[in-house]
Scaffold this motif. Structure first.
Motif, PDB file in Angstrom:
ATOM      1  N   PHE A  77      46.396  -5.744 -31.902  1.00  0.00           N
ATOM      2  CA  PHE A  77      46.012  -6.476 -33.173  1.00  0.00           C
ATOM      3  C   PHE A  77      45.424  -7.630 -32.766  1.00  0.00           C
ATOM      4  O   PHE A  77      44.129  -8.153 -33.363  1.00  0.00           O
ATOM      5  N   TRP A  78      46.203  -8.637 -32.056  1.00  0.00           N
ATOM      6  CA  TRP A  78      45.553  -9.820 -31.781  1.00  0.00           C
ATOM      7  C   TRP A  78      44.425  -9.979 -30.949  1.00  0.00           C
ATOM      8  O   TRP A  78      43.398 -10.515 -30.962  1.00  0.00           O
ATOM      9  N   ASP A  79      44.275  -8.611 -29.922  1.00  0.00           N
ATOM     10  CA  ASP A  79      43.148  -8.540 -28.936  1.00  0.00           C
ATOM     11  C   ASP A  79      41.792  -8.135 -29.965  1.00  0.00           C
ATOM     12  O   ASP A  79      40.809  -8.606 -29.816  1.00  0.00           O
ATOM     13  N   SER A  80      42.124  -7.458 -31.096  1.00  0.00           N
ATOM     14  CA  SER A  80      41.169  -6.991 -31.717  1.00  0.00           C
ATOM     15  C   SER A  80      40.680  -8.102 -32.690  1.00  0.00           C
ATOM     16  O   SER A  80      39.363  -8.255 -32.734  1.00  0.00           O
ATOM     17  N   GLN A  81      41.304  -9.096 -33.089  1.00  0.00           N
ATOM     18  CA  GLN A  81      40.883 -10.048 -33.835  1.00  0.00           C
ATOM     19  C   GLN A  81      40.139 -11.074 -33.041  1.00  0.00           C
ATOM     20  O   GLN A  81      39.337 -11.779 -33.625  1.00  0.00           O
ATOM     21  N   VAL A  82      40.575 -11.446 -31.885  1.00  0.00           N
ATOM     22  CA  VAL A  82      39.752 -12.102 -31.135  1.00  0.00           C
ATOM     23  C   VAL A  82      38.238 -11.574 -30.859  1.00  0.00           C
ATOM     24  O   VAL A  82      37.286 -12.341 -31.164  1.00  0.00           O
ATOM     25  N   LEU A  83      38.202 -10.318 -30.721  1.00  0.00           N
ATOM     26  CA  LEU A  83      36.705  -9.669 -30.626  1.00  0.00           C
ATOM     27  C   LEU A  83      36.178  -9.805 -31.862  1.00  0.00           C
ATOM     28  O   LEU A  83      34.859 -10.052 -32.094  1.00  0.00           O
ATOM     29  N   LEU A  84      36.801  -9.366 -32.973  1.00  0.00           N
ATOM     30  CA  LEU A  84      36.001  -9.366 -34.247  1.00  0.00           C
ATOM     31  C   LEU A  84      35.649 -10.809 -34.865  1.00  0.00           C
ATOM     32  O   LEU A  84      34.601 -11.088 -35.562  1.00  0.00           O
ATOM     33  N   THR A  85      36.450 -11.765 -34.456  1.00  0.00           N
ATOM     34  CA  THR A  85      35.953 -13.313 -34.724  1.00  0.00           C
ATOM     35  C   THR A  85      34.873 -13.687 -33.863  1.00  0.00           C
ATOM     36  O   THR A  85      33.917 -14.043 -34.803  1.00  0.00           O
ATOM     37  N   ALA A  86      34.771 -13.325 -32.713  1.00  0.00           N
ATOM     38  CA  ALA A  86      33.463 -13.504 -32.024  1.00  0.00           C
ATOM     39  C   ALA A  86      32.330 -12.795 -32.587  1.00  0.00           C
ATOM     40  O   ALA A  86      31.146 -13.159 -32.876  1.00  0.00           O
ATOM     41  N   VAL A  87      32.285 -11.555 -33.047  1.00  0.00           N
ATOM     42  CA  VAL A  87      31.373 -10.621 -33.776  1.00  0.00           C
ATOM     43  C   VAL A  87      30.916 -11.409 -34.958  1.00  0.00           C
ATOM     44  O   VAL A  87      29.753 -11.718 -35.284  1.00  0.00           O
ATOM     45  N   ASN A  88      31.988 -11.930 -35.798  1.00  0.00           N
ATOM     46  CA  ASN A  88      31.669 -12.285 -37.031  1.00  0.00           C
ATOM     47  C   ASN A  88      30.749 -13.617 -37.068  1.00  0.00           C
ATOM     48  O   ASN A  88      30.349 -13.906 -38.053  1.00  0.00           O
ATOM     49  N   ILE A  89      31.236 -14.503 -35.990  1.00  0.00           N
ATOM     50  CA  ILE A  89      30.488 -15.859 -35.879  1.00  0.00           C
ATOM     51  C   ILE A  89      29.198 -15.645 -35.117  1.00  0.00           C
ATOM     52  O   ILE A  89      28.446 -16.456 -34.722  1.00  0.00           O
ATOM     53  N   ASN A  90      28.789 -14.354 -34.724  1.00  0.00           N
ATOM     54  CA  ASN A  90      27.602 -13.973 -33.832  1.00  0.00           C
ATOM     55  C   ASN A  90      27.545 -14.727 -32.770  1.00  0.00           C
ATOM     56  O   ASN A  90      26.476 -15.121 -32.014  1.00  0.00           O
ATOM     57  N   LEU A  91      28.692 -14.817 -31.859  1.00  0.00           N
ATOM     58  CA  LEU A  91      29.041 -15.546 -30.733  1.00  0.00           C
ATOM     59  C   LEU A  91      28.200 -14.906 -29.588  1.00  0.00           C
ATOM     60  O   LEU A  91      27.506 -15.451 -28.648  1.00  0.00           O
ATOM     61  N   PHE A  92      28.225 -13.725 -29.525  1.00  0.00           N
ATOM     62  CA  PHE A  92      27.241 -12.843 -28.490  1.00  0.00           C
ATOM     63  C   PHE A  92      25.924 -13.208 -28.447  1.00  0.00           C
ATOM     64  O   PHE A  92      25.313 -13.336 -27.613  1.00  0.00           O
ATOM     65  N   ASP A  93      25.242 -13.344 -29.643  1.00  0.00           N
ATOM     66  CA  ASP A  93      23.918 -13.492 -29.742  1.00  0.00           C
ATOM     67  C   ASP A  93      23.630 -14.837 -29.506  1.00  0.00           C
ATOM     68  O   ASP A  93      22.532 -15.147 -28.789  1.00  0.00           O
ATOM     69  N   GLU A  94      24.506 -15.876 -29.592  1.00  0.00           N
ATOM     70  CA  GLU A  94      24.305 -17.232 -29.126  1.00  0.00           C
ATOM     71  C   GLU A  94      24.485 -17.397 -27.616  1.00  0.00           C
ATOM     72  O   GLU A  94      23.967 -18.228 -27.172  1.00  0.00           O
ATOM     73  N   LEU A  95      25.151 -16.516 -26.946  1.00  0.00           N
ATOM     74  CA  LEU A  95      25.478 -16.487 -25.709  1.00  0.00           C
ATOM     75  C   LEU A  95      24.425 -16.111 -24.749  1.00  0.00           C
ATOM     76  O   LEU A  95      24.407 -15.736 -23.638  1.00  0.00           O
ATOM     77  N   GLY A  96      23.238 -15.288 -25.298  1.00  0.00           N
ATOM     78  CA  GLY A  96      22.481 -14.570 -24.802  1.00  0.00           C
ATOM     79  C   GLY A  96      21.835 -15.605 -23.486  1.00  0.00           C
ATOM     80  O   GLY A  96      21.504 -15.161 -22.228  1.00  0.00           O
ATOM     81  N   ASP A  97      21.406 -16.761 -23.761  1.00  0.00           N
ATOM     82  CA  ASP A  97      20.987 -17.777 -23.013  1.00  0.00           C
ATOM     83  C   ASP A  97      22.080 -18.837 -22.625  1.00  0.00           C
ATOM     84  O   ASP A  97      23.114 -19.020 -23.467  1.00  0.00           O
TER      85      ASP A  97
END
Length: 64
Positions: A14-34
């Motif tokens: 559950f904790w692991d999934s929350q880490v991933l979902l939080t990153a997705v919710n704040i669009n972190l992966f989009d910002e880390l493209g560069d």
């Protein structure tokens, strides 16, 4: 009856999934493209830089 390690494993998943979902919710992966500085990314997505560093540490521990 479940073993304690099974219960703890479920909690960890559950904790692991929350880490991933939080990153997705704040669009972190989009910002880390560069490549960008953590403080710069925190400013762009409107989050606390210390919290973002902890989130990034969590993602690294999950293999992202």
């Amino acid at each position: 009856m479940k073993e304690i390690r099974d219960i703890l494993g479920l909690g960890r998943a559950f904790w692991d999934s929350q880490v991933l979902l939080t990153a997705v919710n704040i669009n972190l992966f989009d910002e880390l493209g560069d490549y960008a500085d953590v403080d710069e990314v925190a400013d762009r997505i409107g989050v606390n830089d210390r919290a973002l560093k902890m989130l990034l540490d969590g993602l690294i521990s999950l293999g992202f």
